[in-house]
Design a protein around this motif. Structure first.
Motif, mmCIF file in Angstrom:
data_model
loop_
_atom_site.group_PDB
_atom_site.id
_atom_site.type_symbol
_atom_site.label_atom_id
_atom_site.label_comp_id
_atom_site.label_asym_id
_atom_site.label_seq_id
_atom_site.Cartn_x
_atom_site.Cartn_y
_atom_site.Cartn_z
ATOM 1 N N CYS A 40 42.563 41.926 43.151
ATOM 2 C CA CYS A 40 42.862 41.398 42.051
ATOM 3 C C CYS A 40 44.548 41.482 41.880
ATOM 4 O O CYS A 40 45.296 42.182 42.390
ATOM 5 C CB CYS A 40 42.494 42.517 40.841
ATOM 6 S SG CYS A 40 40.726 42.414 40.781
ATOM 7 N N GLY A 41 44.872 40.537 41.059
ATOM 8 C CA GLY A 41 46.458 40.496 40.713
ATOM 9 C C GLY A 41 47.139 39.324 41.615
ATOM 10 O O GLY A 41 46.422 38.511 42.388
ATOM 11 N N ASP A 42 48.540 39.482 41.722
ATOM 12 C CA ASP A 42 49.081 38.365 42.805
ATOM 13 C C ASP A 42 48.802 38.486 44.118
ATOM 14 O O ASP A 42 49.083 37.524 45.130
ATOM 15 C CB ASP A 42 50.652 38.552 42.725
ATOM 16 C CG ASP A 42 51.132 38.076 41.143
ATOM 17 O OD1 ASP A 42 50.217 37.331 40.504
ATOM 18 O OD2 ASP A 42 51.928 38.538 40.682
ATOM 19 N N ASP A 47 41.408 37.658 40.880
ATOM 20 C CA ASP A 47 41.318 37.512 39.493
ATOM 21 C C ASP A 47 40.906 35.919 39.089
ATOM 22 O O ASP A 47 40.036 35.724 38.303
ATOM 23 C CB ASP A 47 42.788 37.149 38.866
ATOM 24 C CG ASP A 47 43.314 38.788 38.763
ATOM 25 O OD1 ASP A 47 42.579 39.567 38.348
ATOM 26 O OD2 ASP A 47 44.562 39.217 39.212
ATOM 27 N N GLU A 48 41.109 35.050 40.153
ATOM 28 C CA GLU A 48 40.711 33.534 40.042
ATOM 29 C C GLU A 48 39.214 33.623 40.151
ATOM 30 O O GLU A 48 38.589 32.943 39.298
ATOM 31 C CB GLU A 48 41.328 32.839 40.808
ATOM 32 C CG GLU A 48 42.719 32.662 40.902
ATOM 33 C CD GLU A 48 43.694 33.636 41.305
ATOM 34 O OE1 GLU A 48 43.310 34.401 41.949
ATOM 35 O OE2 GLU A 48 45.109 33.398 40.952
ATOM 36 N N ILE A 49 38.559 34.249 41.032
ATOM 37 C CA ILE A 49 37.054 34.234 41.130
ATOM 38 C C ILE A 49 36.446 34.855 39.840
ATOM 39 O O ILE A 49 35.663 34.503 39.525
ATOM 40 C CB ILE A 49 36.647 35.046 42.417
ATOM 41 C CG1 ILE A 49 37.509 34.268 43.830
ATOM 42 C CG2 ILE A 49 35.342 34.994 42.858
ATOM 43 C CD1 ILE A 49 37.281 34.847 45.064
ATOM 44 N N ALA A 50 37.259 36.104 39.474
ATOM 45 C CA ALA A 50 36.601 36.706 38.223
ATOM 46 C C ALA A 50 36.551 35.785 36.992
ATOM 47 O O ALA A 50 35.609 35.755 36.186
ATOM 48 C CB ALA A 50 37.168 38.142 37.955
ATOM 49 N N VAL A 51 37.686 34.862 36.957
ATOM 50 C CA VAL A 51 37.410 33.765 35.821
ATOM 51 C C VAL A 51 36.351 32.694 35.996
ATOM 52 O O VAL A 51 35.751 32.593 35.122
ATOM 53 C CB VAL A 51 39.009 33.145 35.760
ATOM 54 C CG1 VAL A 51 38.867 31.883 34.806
ATOM 55 C CG2 VAL A 51 40.105 34.231 35.202
ATOM 56 N N GLY A 52 36.234 32.496 37.495
ATOM 57 C CA GLY A 52 35.115 31.648 37.634
ATOM 58 C C GLY A 52 33.661 32.013 37.360
ATOM 59 O O GLY A 52 32.900 31.386 36.743
ATOM 60 N N PHE A 53 33.522 33.387 37.607
ATOM 61 C CA PHE A 53 32.305 34.115 37.328
ATOM 62 C C PHE A 53 32.041 34.098 35.968
ATOM 63 O O PHE A 53 30.996 33.779 35.382
ATOM 64 C CB PHE A 53 32.490 35.544 38.001
ATOM 65 C CG PHE A 53 31.218 36.239 37.692
ATOM 66 C CD1 PHE A 53 30.248 36.283 38.652
ATOM 67 C CD2 PHE A 53 31.171 37.101 36.510
ATOM 68 C CE1 PHE A 53 29.031 36.896 38.303
ATOM 69 C CE2 PHE A 53 29.880 37.828 36.164
ATOM 70 C CZ PHE A 53 28.962 37.745 37.432
#
Length: 267
Positions: A40-42, A47-53
């Motif tokens: 997670c983070g930079d 984070d991007e995959i979590a948003v997609g989920f």
């Protein structure tokens, strides 16, 4: 309009973010993927995959009531005494069960945009209109879901003996109360297995919205795969996340079915 629906999507995602199972305070990626491409983070793509989920789950949950409500009214129309209603319902289900879901999504996404633009132009508004991808996906998947849902509900209606309606009327209930108190509880019990199958299909169909730019699981993992050249890793993660959603859905429907059966026994 686009800003309004964007705000809705962001509000839903923010709510789900409190229980983010991937990059939340107790998220899997945060605890077990530090120092990897899934961090997670930079440092990684967590984070991007979590948003997609969260977007995928939000889209499926938002689409379900739309599809159920439309499907219920279409099922009622299919058994109406009015021939025009039956014909309209049959045409609706034939169209949206016959068209590929991806084509329906394109028609809704681009066609609705043109329709709204022309309507506003007729009212004197000349600004550009862009339909939000989340809203377009919800409508497209909702109408497809409703077409199949109406057939499941129609079969459930036919499985309920006519005497159940007559019993409600004999007790002095008008048609609306008979439907709500007598028919709907039985309808849910009969239709639940079929609706569970349709929900699983809806979960899979949410992946289609990635083609119109919505940041769902498939789009986010696809971007990560192209950038990092680790296609197998990220598409495997996408498979795992969809299977997690399917597993949780199976548990939820099993619990609902058990509750409905216990209620039936108590009666």
């Amino acid at each position: 309009m686009s800003g309004f629906f964007s705000a809705i999507a962001e509000a839903v995602s923010a709510f789900l973010g409190f229980i983010d199972p991937l990059c939340g305070p107790a998220g899997l990626f945060r605890w077990f993927a530090e120092g990897t491409l899934l961090a997670c983070g930079d440092a990684g793509w967590g984070d991007e995959i979590a948003v997609g989920f969260l977007v995928t789950a939000s889209l499926a949950v938002a689409t379900l009531p739309v599809g159920l409500l439309l499907g219920f009214f279409i099922a009622l129309a299919k058994q109406s005494q009015e021939r025009s209603l039956r014909l309209s319902a049959d045409i609706y289900t034939t169209i949206f069960r016959g068209l590929p879901e991806l084509l329906t999504l394109f028609i809704v996404y681009y066609g609705l945009q043109i329709l709204v633009q022309n309507l506003l132009s007729a009212l004197g508004y000349q600004g550009a209109i862009e339909i939000n991808a989340f809203f377009a996906g919800m409508i497209a998947l909702g109408v497809v879901f409703s077409a199949y849902c109406s057939e499941v509900l129609l079969s459930a209606f036919k499985a309920i003996p006519r005497g159940q309606y007559e019993a409600g009327y004999a007790l002095g209930l008008h048609h609306g109360r008979t439907m709500r108190l007598v028919i709907l509880p039985q309808l849910i019990r009969v239709a639940l297995p079929g609706l569970g199958n349709l929900w699983m299909a809806l979960l899979k169909d949410t992946a289609l919205v990635s083609v119109v730019g919505l940041t769902d699981i498939l789009r986010q993992t696809g971007i990560a795969a192209r950038v990092t050249k680790e296609a197998f890793l990220f598409y495997s993660i996408a498979c795992a996340l969809f299977l997690v959603l399917a597993f949780l859905s199976s548990l939820a429907f099993s619990a609902i079915e058990s509750r409905v059966k216990r209620s039936e026994v108590r009666r």
